[in-house]
Design an enzyme around this catalytic site. Structure first.
Site, PDB file in Angstrom:
ATOM      1  N   ARG A  96      31.174  29.837  -8.304  1.00 28.95           N
ATOM      2  CA  ARG A  96      31.070  31.027  -7.447  1.00 28.95           C
ATOM      3  C   ARG A  96      30.268  30.716  -6.194  1.00 28.95           C
ATOM      4  O   ARG A  96      30.581  31.216  -5.104  1.00 28.95           O
ATOM      5  CB  ARG A  96      30.404  32.169  -8.230  1.00 28.95           C
ATOM      6  CG  ARG A  96      30.133  33.434  -7.439  1.00 28.95           C
ATOM      7  CD  ARG A  96      31.370  34.129  -6.951  1.00 28.95           C
ATOM      8  NE  ARG A  96      32.378  34.298  -7.973  1.00 28.95           N
ATOM      9  CZ  ARG A  96      33.553  34.885  -7.794  1.00 28.95           C
ATOM     10  NH1 ARG A  96      33.871  35.346  -6.597  1.00 28.95           N
ATOM     11  NH2 ARG A  96      34.428  34.990  -8.780  1.00 28.95           N
ATOM     12  N   SER A 334      26.451  33.555 -15.607  1.00 33.67           N
ATOM     13  CA  SER A 334      27.478  33.936 -16.566  1.00 33.67           C
ATOM     14  C   SER A 334      28.866  33.831 -15.933  1.00 33.67           C
ATOM     15  O   SER A 334      29.091  33.011 -15.063  1.00 33.67           O
ATOM     16  CB  SER A 334      27.188  35.338 -17.110  1.00 33.67           C
ATOM     17  OG  SER A 334      28.042  35.664 -18.180  1.00 33.67           O
ATOM     18  N   HIS A 336      30.919  35.509 -13.849  1.00 36.26           N
ATOM     19  CA  HIS A 336      31.184  35.594 -12.417  1.00 36.26           C
ATOM     20  C   HIS A 336      30.606  34.389 -11.691  1.00 36.26           C
ATOM     21  O   HIS A 336      31.224  33.848 -10.770  1.00 36.26           O
ATOM     22  CB  HIS A 336      30.602  36.886 -11.842  1.00 36.26           C
ATOM     23  CG  HIS A 336      31.148  37.244 -10.502  1.00 36.26           C
ATOM     24  ND1 HIS A 336      30.425  37.136  -9.344  1.00 36.26           N
ATOM     25  CD2 HIS A 336      32.379  37.705 -10.129  1.00 36.26           C
ATOM     26  CE1 HIS A 336      31.157  37.516  -8.313  1.00 36.26           C
ATOM     27  NE2 HIS A 336      32.353  37.865  -8.766  1.00 36.26           N
ATOM     28  N   CYS A 337      29.439  33.951 -12.123  1.00 32.16           N
ATOM     29  CA  CYS A 337      28.805  32.780 -11.507  1.00 32.16           C
ATOM     30  C   CYS A 337      29.646  31.514 -11.668  1.00 32.16           C
ATOM     31  O   CYS A 337      29.591  30.618 -10.819  1.00 32.16           O
ATOM     32  CB  CYS A 337      27.437  32.534 -12.123  1.00 32.16           C
ATOM     33  SG  CYS A 337      26.296  33.922 -12.045  1.00 32.16           S
ATOM     34  N   LEU A 338      30.384  31.430 -12.751  1.00 31.42           N
ATOM     35  CA  LEU A 338      31.134  30.208 -13.082  1.00 31.42           C
ATOM     36  C   LEU A 338      32.501  30.139 -12.421  1.00 31.42           C
ATOM     37  O   LEU A 338      33.136  29.076 -12.431  1.00 31.42           O
ATOM     38  CB  LEU A 338      31.321  30.111 -14.597  1.00 31.42           C
ATOM     39  CG  LEU A 338      30.054  29.850 -15.415  1.00 31.42           C
ATOM     40  CD1 LEU A 338      30.316  30.133 -16.886  1.00 31.42           C
ATOM     41  CD2 LEU A 338      29.569  28.415 -15.228  1.00 31.42           C
TER      42      LEU A 338
END
Length: 347
Positions: A96, A334, A336-338
């Site tokens: 992200r 989590s 969204h970050c990935l």
């Protein structure tokens, strides 16, 4: 000319995707060796869920890592035809933030990559040069034009409604470890010119355990053009209570481009996720909207079902799927970050 001048814009996450990009983890920047192995089932579950509706394009650090991933796909029931690999040097897993920002143009097949600079959240986790190089590499692989604004910007620090508005936080974008030479007004100008938006809305801060200095994707997210979910912490003794209450008060004062107020839906935070004495930044706001559904991190507590039910009401047109993130969150991020979506063109 800037992308905005040419009609390009960053679409909302619910815009149809061609694919989702991820960067497969391979070192102990975010997860020590034993933690890395423990999080693999959750990580592959995320890949499987995304692959039900679109391609998953994986940045892999080496051919050996690609071979490992391919060997694991049958065990997790993942169709290999839905997986593509981009073998390039990488540093960490947070696509992200270091991945390309894909822009589209209304009534056009044109797409564009914005190649922001990336410094691992203010230089916290060197080296990061391989991750910083990924957007340009991916643009070349896809034969897409790219532009490089030349300033630090992370995908998790911004959230879009697809109708000209972006949400962000002062604690992150105004932090002196990002772009100390820029004022708030100058940063807004970059956001408008390179993301194709007309309005920037600011909240103050982020949650405890978030080493990104307050990314918006842990606190406030658009779910349609005029509605946001806002994380709240009912427990006044919790360190997140005051921060999230302040953000909520700011949201209630905001108006959109047409002058209408934001519709705000509150979601309670999960119980504090404490692993090995460390409080991780567990939040239901870190969901990912993909073609197959809304993938929501859950943490084995009573608030999980409350959050899922609220989100089901907000996304009546697609499944809302809770997936365990108790091992992944140890890395301080989590779903969204990935992930980073690659949107379909507008024709």
């Amino acid at each position: 000319m800037f992308p905005k001048d040419q009609g390009y814009f960053f679409p909302a996450e619910w815009h149809p995707h061609i694919a989702t990009w991820i960067t497969f983890p391979h070192n102990d920047h975010s997860w020590q060796d034993d933690k890395l192995k423990q999080m693999y089932p959750e990580y592959f579950a995320l890949i499987k869920a995304i692959s039900q509706g679109e391609q998953v394009r994986i940045n892999v650090n080496s051919p050996e890592l690609q071979a490992f991933i391919e060997s694991q796909l049958p065990a997790y029931g993942i169709d290999p035809a839905k997986i593509e690999f981009n073998v390039q040097p990488t540093n960490d897993a947070w696509c992200r933030d270091h991945g390309p920002a894909f822009l589209v143009k209304a009534d056009s097949s044109d797409r564009l990559v914005v190649d922001w600079e990336y410094n691992a959240w203010g230089g916290k986790y060197p080296p990061f040069s391989d991750d910083n190089a990924l957007p340009q590499t991916i643009a070349s692989c896809l034969s897409l034009l790219s532009v490089s604004p030349g300033i630090i910007m992370e995908g998790g620090s911004v959230d879009f409604n697809g109708a000209g508005t972006v949400l962000t936080s002062r604690s992150c974008l105004l932090n002196k470890n990002r772009n100390p030479h820029l004022t708030q007004e100058q940063i807004e100008t970059y956001l408008k010119n390179y993301y194709g938006v007309s309005q920037v809305l600011w909240v103050s801060d982020g949650i405890v355990g978030d080493d990104t200095d307050g990314h918006i994707d842990d606190t406030v997210r658009f779910v349609n053009a005029n509605t946001v979910i806002a994380m709240v912490e009912p427990n006044v003794a919790d360190d997140n209570h005051a921060v999230l209450a302040a953000n909520l008060a700011e949201l209630k004062q905001m108006t959109l481009l047409d002058g209408s107020p934001l519709t705000i839906i509150e979601i309670p935070m999960p119980d504090a996720v404490v692993i090995d004495g460390f409080r991780a930044p567990g939040s239901y706001a870190n969901f990912y909207i993909c073609n197959a559904g809304v993938l929501v991190p859950i943490f084995d507590c009573s608030q999980d079902e409350i959050a899922l039910e609220i989100l089901r009401q907000l996304f009546p047109d697609r499944p809302v799927i809770g997936l365990s993130a108790r091992e992944i969150i140890w890395g301080q991020g989590s779903f969204h970050c990935l992930t980073q979506q690659e949107p379909a063109a507008c024709v």
